[in-house]
Enzyme design. Structure first.
Site, short mmCIF file in Angstrom:
data_model
loop_
_atom_site.label_atom_id
_atom_site.label_comp_id
_atom_site.label_asym_id
_atom_site.label_seq_id
_atom_site.Cartn_x
_atom_site.Cartn_y
_atom_site.Cartn_z
N TRP A 99 45.93 42.62 41.78
CA TRP A 99 44.60 43.08 42.22
C TRP A 99 44.71 44.33 43.06
O TRP A 99 43.88 45.24 42.98
CB TRP A 99 43.85 41.97 42.95
CG TRP A 99 43.67 40.76 42.09
CD1 TRP A 99 44.20 39.51 42.29
CD2 TRP A 99 42.95 40.68 40.85
NE1 TRP A 99 43.84 38.68 41.26
CE2 TRP A 99 43.08 39.36 40.37
CE3 TRP A 99 42.21 41.60 40.10
CZ2 TRP A 99 42.50 38.94 39.16
CZ3 TRP A 99 41.62 41.18 38.91
CH2 TRP A 99 41.77 39.87 38.46
N ASP A 166 40.23 43.08 50.33
CA ASP A 166 39.81 42.22 49.22
C ASP A 166 40.16 40.79 49.64
O ASP A 166 41.32 40.41 49.68
CB ASP A 166 40.58 42.62 47.95
CG ASP A 166 40.30 41.70 46.77
OD1 ASP A 166 39.52 40.73 46.93
OD2 ASP A 166 40.87 41.95 45.68
N LYS A 190 36.10 31.99 43.82
CA LYS A 190 37.31 31.30 44.28
C LYS A 190 36.97 30.29 45.39
O LYS A 190 37.47 29.18 45.37
CB LYS A 190 38.35 32.29 44.81
CG LYS A 190 38.59 33.51 43.92
CD LYS A 190 39.42 33.21 42.70
CE LYS A 190 39.37 34.28 41.63
NZ LYS A 190 39.80 35.62 41.98
C1 LIG Z 1 39.94 37.00 41.19
C2 LIG Z 1 40.27 38.17 42.03
C3 LIG Z 1 39.76 39.45 41.78
C4 LIG Z 1 38.91 39.77 40.58
O1 LIG Z 1 37.64 39.33 40.78
P1 LIG Z 1 36.46 39.61 39.71
O2 LIG Z 1 35.29 39.04 40.41
O3 LIG Z 1 36.86 38.89 38.46
O4 LIG Z 1 36.38 41.07 39.50
C5 LIG Z 1 40.07 40.46 42.66
N1 LIG Z 1 40.84 40.24 43.73
C6 LIG Z 1 41.36 39.03 44.00
C7 LIG Z 1 42.22 38.84 45.20
C8 LIG Z 1 41.09 37.95 43.16
O5 LIG Z 1 41.60 36.73 43.43
#
Ligand SMILES: *Cc1c(COP(=O)(O)O)cnc(C)c1O
Length: 355
Positions: A99, A166, A190
């Site tokens: 990511w 993030d 998540k």
């Molecule tokens: C799942 C995830 C993403 C991607 O998220 P989307 O909503 O599918 O774009 C980005 N960063 C992390 C840390 C993730 O776990």
């Protein structure tokens, strides 16, 4: 048979969230309508988004001067939206997984990107520690939890420049000092809600400082001004998010949740570390309490498929590891009951006894 849901995302939600969402699908806030068919501008839905925003501010102790937004496009849209809005000349990024790599790629479209450190050479199995954040960077971006590789930064890094993070896979698992951040973003699927909404916490003062033109939908100020209602927001995921937030509050807030999360992960790591068959893949000091990655020891790799089949027969779902790590990954998000961790440990021990 009772299922134990270890999926990495979309992932387990609390029974409270699912039951209340199901009820609202049938009759939302006594309107006689389904949440699936009401206007986002109805007073009943306005109350939902307002309460969700207030609860996020309360649970994360967000100071004045920040806005909570509910956006579409996933965390992945934030990879470009962040630099679009706040990268003037140069930004610093920590490369700790897939990511982060994606975020770096997007930032490079907008300016100079200083990748201060990377653990790529070790398949992202640890968090780099010795790096220097340049004082002339506009911000320092990091991924707090590397969902795929099972490593986590469980603190608000000391930095001479504002942080951007993030937090898609570990938001609401620890208290955060929000005042250190310009932007925090998290895809909801998540630890909060069904897929479709992304939470963005943005500092008002960080905006309006770039010279480039920003498309309306990608400009944070659009969504601040319109209270996340410039266009139609993801109504159902926001409703579910509110249920989860209420549930978190009922548990006693983030500090209480963190205690449970830490205990759940510690148990599972203990079982892995004391096992004859399994071994963890992440550096011990950087282990994630959300995503526990482990593999068969080299001499037992041929048992991998058999273990997945056995675990499946015991009601475990979603424990196959991501293809970039292999083996197994058990995601222990907030909504996963401790009993499911106990069940997984029992399954591992039973399998080990047979071999
Ligand atoms: C799942 C995830 C993403 C991607 O998220 P989307 O909503 O599918 O774009 C980005 N960063 C992390 C840390 C993730 O776990």
């Amino acid at each position: 048979m009772k299922k134990h849901n270890f999926y990495a995302g979309p992932s387990i939600l609390s029974e409270y969230t699912i039951k209340n969402t199901a009820d609202a699908v049938m009759n939302f806030a006594n309107t006689g309508l389904s949440i699936l068919e009401v206007s986002h501008r109805s007073k009943e839905f306005q109350a939902v988004i307002d309460e969700a925003s207030d609860l996020i501010k309360e649970l994360l102790e967000i100071p004045e001067g920040y806005h909570v937004l509910f956006l579409g496009g996933g965390a992945s849209t934030q990879f470009c939206m962040v630099p679009f809005n706040i990268l003037k000349k140069k930004a610093a990024y920590l490369e700790t997984g897939t990511w982060a790599v994606n975020a770096i790629k997007e930032a490079k479209l907008f300016g100079e990107v200083d990748v201060v450190a990377s653990s790529k050479e070790a398949n992202f199995s640890y968090i780099p520690k010795d790096f220097v954040i340049p004082t002339d960077a506009d911000y320092f971006h990091f991924t707090t939890n590397n969902t795929i590789f099972g490593t986590e930064v469980r603190k608000d890094i000391d930095s001479p420049v504002p942080l951007v993070a993030d937090m898609s896979s570990d938001i609401f698992s620890r208290p955060i000092d929000v005042s250190k951040y310009d932007v925090i973003y998290a895809g909801a699927q998540k630890n909060l809600a069904p897929a479709g909404v992304t939470i963005v916490i943005v500092k008002e003062d960080a905006l309006g400082k770039v010279e480039r033109a920003i498309p309306t939908m990608l400009d944070y100020r659009t969504h601040i001004k319109k209270g996340s209602m410039f266009n139609t927001p993801p109504v159902l995921p926001i409703y579910s998010a509110l249920q989860t937030l209420k549930y978190y509050k009922s548990l006693g807030g983030i500090k209480e949740i963190e205690k449970i999360d830490v205990r759940k992960a510690a148990k599972l790591y203990e079982a892995i570390d004391s096992s004859k068959l399994f071994v963890g893949t992440a550096a011990v000091e950087d282990r994630s309490i959300m995503n526990v990655c482990f593999v068969m020891k080299p001499e037992y790799t041929e048992l991998e498929k058999e273990f997945v089949e056995f675990a499946t027969s015991q009601g475990m779902v979603g424990i196959k590891g991501h293809r970039s790590v292999g083996g197994f990954r058990a995601s222990l998000y907030n909504a996963l009951p401790e009993a499911s961790v106990d069940a997984l440990i029992a399954t591992m021990k039973e399998f080990e006894a047979k071999h």
